[in-house]
Scaffold this motif. Structure first.
Motif, PDB file in Angstrom:
ATOM      1  N   ARG A   1      30.717  39.029  41.637  1.00 39.53           N
ATOM      2  CA  ARG A   1      29.421  39.631  41.259  1.00 39.53           C
ATOM      3  C   ARG A   1      29.557  40.420  39.966  1.00 39.53           C
ATOM      4  O   ARG A   1      28.707  40.346  39.077  1.00 39.53           O
ATOM      5  CB  ARG A   1      28.904  40.543  42.384  1.00 39.53           C
ATOM      6  N   SER A   2      30.654  41.145  39.868  1.00 37.34           N
ATOM      7  CA  SER A   2      30.888  41.945  38.670  1.00 37.34           C
ATOM      8  C   SER A   2      31.082  41.055  37.444  1.00 37.34           C
ATOM      9  O   SER A   2      30.552  41.338  36.363  1.00 37.34           O
ATOM     10  CB  SER A   2      32.125  42.826  38.891  1.00 37.34           C
TER      11      SER A   2
ATOM     12  N   LYS B   1      41.532  45.931  44.345  1.00 37.27           N
ATOM     13  CA  LYS B   1      40.935  44.588  44.242  1.00 37.27           C
ATOM     14  C   LYS B   1      41.944  43.528  43.807  1.00 37.27           C
ATOM     15  O   LYS B   1      41.553  42.374  43.542  1.00 37.27           O
ATOM     16  CB  LYS B   1      39.775  44.604  43.238  1.00 37.27           C
TER      17      LYS B   1
ATOM     18  N   PRO C   1      32.801  41.042  45.527  1.00 39.45           N
ATOM     19  CA  PRO C   1      32.370  42.039  44.541  1.00 39.45           C
ATOM     20  C   PRO C   1      32.916  41.737  43.152  1.00 39.45           C
ATOM     21  O   PRO C   1      32.266  42.017  42.142  1.00 39.45           O
ATOM     22  CB  PRO C   1      32.957  43.352  45.074  1.00 39.45           C
TER      23      PRO C   1
ATOM     24  N   ALA D   1      25.356  40.527  48.742  1.00 37.68           N
ATOM     25  CA  ALA D   1      26.626  39.990  49.266  1.00 37.68           C
ATOM     26  C   ALA D   1      26.444  38.747  50.126  1.00 37.68           C
ATOM     27  O   ALA D   1      27.427  38.100  50.484  1.00 37.68           O
ATOM     28  CB  ALA D   1      27.356  41.071  50.061  1.00 37.68           C
TER      29      ALA D   1
ATOM     30  N   GLU E   1      22.300  42.785  42.887  1.00 41.30           N
ATOM     31  CA  GLU E   1      23.433  42.103  43.520  1.00 41.30           C
ATOM     32  C   GLU E   1      23.259  42.072  45.040  1.00 41.30           C
ATOM     33  O   GLU E   1      22.784  43.045  45.631  1.00 41.30           O
ATOM     34  CB  GLU E   1      24.751  42.820  43.179  1.00 41.30           C
TER      35      GLU E   1
END
Lengths: 131, 151
Positions: free
Chosen positions: A15-16, B83, A12, A36, A34
């Motif tokens: 992707r961001s 994260k 993620p 995964a 997007e």
């Protein structure tokens, strides 16, 4: 003209980052989708108009290589450019990607300007130098 | 015969990636720089004409800063905390590509594995760092320690 992009990466965060770079690149953006993994990406390609796919190689379920191969075998989507974004940057990998029919390759780390130049080249937006 | 591996290649690779990808500026530091917080160590295996493991250790504060900068959010945001480990692993993945190209050249034949990450104690980190084949220490603008080494 606004373009739609599909970013395929199991991370993620990446992707961001890719989406953020596209938004900062100066390109006219319609939508950024997007996915995964390659399987989800193929479903999205069936349902949406996508101008360029940015894909990682190593992903669970369906990796980038399988996805690129399935795209090549499907007449509905075989003309959509695929740009691989990867940390691996040796000549073996580049030759292998060329053999898969990948449109272009961006090595990490990358900047928005690089994404713009790749998209402009693929979609025929390069400025003509009359000098 | 391959290029000689030295600490300058390691520190330059980490410094370039942290600056370009996460807007974190670093400089070289000495081994006596203390750790300010719990340590996260990420490792990635490379195999080919040279084989080994590249390791990157940072504290959790810096890991959260890396995540925040990658995601474009504040360091205090919950997402930066959740994260943080993934962000450090992604940074190491990028560092490894830059490091192998700097060390062995663009025509190297090394393949990279998948990065992993875990928490380690100061003693564990010191022991691994000191027994490494090659190592370097950097610090960010906040004085947070960054270890990078090849074992």
């Amino acid at each position: 003209m606004a373009y739609n992009f599909l970013v395929v990466d199991d991370s993620p965060i990446i992707r961001s980052v890719v989406s953020k770079c596209l938004a900062m690149s100066g390109l006219e953006i319609g939508s950024i989708f997007e996915a995964a993994n390659g399987r989800v990406a193929l479903d999205m390609l069936d349902d949406n108009w996508i101008d360029v796919v940015f894909a990682d190689l190593n992903m669970p379920e369906m990796d980038g290589r399988e996805m690129i191969q399935e795209m090549a075998d499907n007449k509905m989507i075989d003309n959509i450019p695929v740009v691989v974004i990867s940390s691996e940057r040796n000549e073996d990998v580049l030759n292998w990607l060329n053999s898969l029919g990948v449109s272009d390759f961006i090595s990490k780390p990358f900047k928005p300007e690089k994404m713009k130049s790749v998209v402009d080249k693929l979609l025929g937006n390069e400025e003509i130098n009359h000098g | 015969m391959g290029k000689m591996l030295d600490s300058d290649i390691l520190s330059a690779s980490v410094s370039q990636v942290l600056e370009d990808a996460a807007f974190i500026f670093t400089e070289e530091a000495t081994e006596d720089l203390q750790w300010k917080d719990d340590i996260l160590k990420s490792t990635i295996r490379y195999e080919g004409e040279e084989s080994g493991t590249l390791c990157l250790a940072v504290n959790t504060l810096l890991a959260q800063n890396v995540a925040a900068n990658l995601l474009g959010i504040e360091q205090e945001d919950e997402a930066a905390k959740s994260k943080a480990e993934e962000a450090v692993s992604e940074i190491l993945n990028i560092v490894c590509g830059v490091f192998l190209e700097s060390w062995l050249g663009k025509s190297n034949h090394c393949r990279m594995g998948i990065p992993s990450i875990c928490a380690v104690s100061v003693n564990q980190e010191q022991e691994a760092f000191r027994s490494a084949r090659c190592n370097a220490v950097l610090e960010d603008e906040e004085g947070n320690r960054i270890d990078v080494f090849v074992s």
